[in-house]
Scaffold this active site. Structure first.
Site, PDB file in Angstrom:
ATOM      1  N   HIS A  63      -4.040   5.791   3.145  1.00 40.05           N
ATOM      2  CA  HIS A  63      -4.714   4.586   2.646  1.00 40.05           C
ATOM      3  C   HIS A  63      -4.139   3.326   3.283  1.00 40.05           C
ATOM      4  CE1 HIS A  63      -5.822   1.485  -0.392  1.00 40.05           C
ATOM      5  NE2 HIS A  63      -6.858   2.268  -0.659  1.00 40.05           N
ATOM      6  N   SER A 111     -11.088  -1.746  -1.178  1.00 40.39           N
ATOM      7  CA  SER A 111      -9.773  -1.560  -0.560  1.00 40.39           C
ATOM      8  C   SER A 111      -9.773  -1.988   0.893  1.00 40.39           C
ATOM      9  CB  SER A 111      -9.372  -0.081  -0.591  1.00 40.39           C
ATOM     10  OG  SER A 111      -8.560   0.233  -1.665  1.00 40.39           O
ATOM     11  N   ASP A 119       0.829  -1.203   0.000  1.00 42.05           N
ATOM     12  CA  ASP A 119       0.000   0.000   0.000  1.00 42.05           C
ATOM     13  C   ASP A 119       0.866   1.256   0.000  1.00 42.05           C
ATOM     14  OD1 ASP A 119      -2.438   1.722   0.728  1.00 42.05           O
ATOM     15  OD2 ASP A 119      -3.271  -0.285   0.811  1.00 42.05           O
TER      16      ASP A 119
END
Length: 415
Positions: A206, A371, A167
């Site tokens: 994220h 996600s 990520d």
């Protein structure tokens, strides 16, 4: 190209251009986005004379220097290596990647089996943007201090399992207790704005959010968050597979979560990720199914050996409005209304309809997307391995056995 995708693609394109990489869009005959790829490059697996065959059929194609292909210390033999060919100087004249591949397949003339990989493919660009978080982050109502879904209780007895999160890295100095056991490549936000708050870039946080989600369903697991998408929220197929190879070889995670992916040319499987099960038969890859509400296969999630995760809405009885779906999606779990760790600072929205509004965050966010469905499942798989041992197929089977088949929806894993 819709307005949201265009906003994201232009940001990716600018940031990749700053690194000397040109990202382009391939279009369908009816003018829709087909896939995103690196201009002037073809991806080939160096096996069985593939490289020589492509260069014979496309005179002027040249191998890109080896030092751009492999991770440092990579000792793989031909057959387990992706290579890039430059098509900038073809004898047939300048051609785009789709045009060069059309010409290659016309000259090759061989029938391709359904499961047979292509001779060469675009070097696709994988995204963590529209295709995985369905929306930009939001401030959760009530400013909660705890995540949702909440962290599960640790097991009485559990072995140590490591989850690798591919990520954007992990934010520094986060106070959230459920992030104990989470480490990785540091993601720094900034600069500091006149308000005294740090500026949060478009793709930041994220990886931290995904790691928090995984840790809530795997409280006994260690989590390492790699910064493989830190620069632009996207990366080229050959680069990302080589980064994953380095991560797995250096740290030996039993579960790898990838909240990113790509659509592919002709819906054929990804060449780069086709190597994964051969290189790492003892690792379970959990991958997000994507957020375009389509049944089109999204790779690497669509590989039969990967665990593809779609999203459920907040009631966990319906598929989320954005979730990709189809027979290639293995399981669906919560993907809307998740609350978890995020940055502290000011975020400027980049996508319609919110742009250019600003929002201050205080270390937590509400975020939607496959996600975040994927690391929920990665954590459940890791928790099974910690409690019972076994390999990737055991963990995969445990996840699917825990899911309930719902007519018209598929395998549903409710939390």
């Amino acid at each position: 190209m819709d307005a949201v995708f265009e906003a994201q693609f232009r940001a990716i394109q600018r940031r990749m251009a700053a690194r000397g990489v040109t990202a382009e869009v391939a279009w369908t005959p009816d003018g829709q986005v087909d896939y995103v790829y690196e201009a002037d490059r073809l991806l080939v697996i160096d096996e069985g004379g593939n490289m020589g065959r492509v260069r014979e059929l496309l005179p002027g194609a040249e191998v890109v220097p080896e030092d751009r292909q492999r991770p440092e210390g990579d000792d793989r033999q031909p057959g387990n290596t992706t290579m890039l060919l430059s098509i900038e100087n073809l004898e047939d004249g300048r051609r785009s990647v789709p045009e060069a591949l059309d010409l290659l397949e016309e000259r090759d003339g061989r029938a391709r089996g359904e499961d047979e990989p292509p001779l060469a493919s675009p070097n696709h660009v994988l995204h963590i943007t529209r295709l995985c978080p369905a929306v930009e982050p939001e401030v959760p109502s009530g400013m909660p201090a705890q995540p949702w879904p909440p962290q599960r209780a640790p097991a009485e007895k559990a072995g140590r399992i490591l989850i690798g999160i591919v990520d954007t890295g992990i934010l520094e100095d986060l106070p959230h207790p459920w992030l104990a056991g989470v480490g990785g490549d540091v993601e720094r936000i900034g600069p500091v704005l006149p308000s005294g708050l740090a500026h949060i870039e478009q793709f930041q946080g994220h990886g931290t959010f995904a790691a928090g989600v995984a840790r809530c369903t795997a409280p006994d697991a260690d989590v390492y968050v790699a910064d493989h998408f830190a620069e632009s929220g996207a990366e080229r197929e050959n680069v990302i597979i080589n980064k994953i190879i380095r991560l797995v070889r250096d740290l030996r995670p039993q579960v790898v979560n990838l909240s990113a992916g790509t659509y592919t040319r002709n819906r054929w499987s990804s060449l780069g990720f086709s190597l994964f099960p051969h290189l790492f038969p003892d690792v379970l890859l959990v991958a997000a199914a994507g957020n375009d509400g389509t049944s089109r296969p999204f790779y690497p999630a669509a590989f039969p050996w990967a665990l593809a995760v779609g999203a459920l809405g907040p009631d966990q009885n319906h598929r989320a409005w954005f979730s990709n779906h189809g027979p290639w999606v293995d399981v669906y779990t919560l993907g809307e209304g998740l609350v978890n760790a995020y940055a502290t600072g000011t975020y400027t929205y980049r996508e319609p309809p919110r742009r250019p509004a600003r929002q201050d965050f205080a270390g937590m966010a509400r975020w939607d997307g496959t996600s975040f469905s994927a690391p929920l499942v990665a954590g459940i798989a890791a928790a099974h391995l910690a409690a019972h041992g076994g390999g990737p197929e055991d963990a995969r089977r445990a996840v699917l056995d825990a899911a309930r088949q719902e007519r018209g929806l598929g395998a549903v894993l409710r939390l």
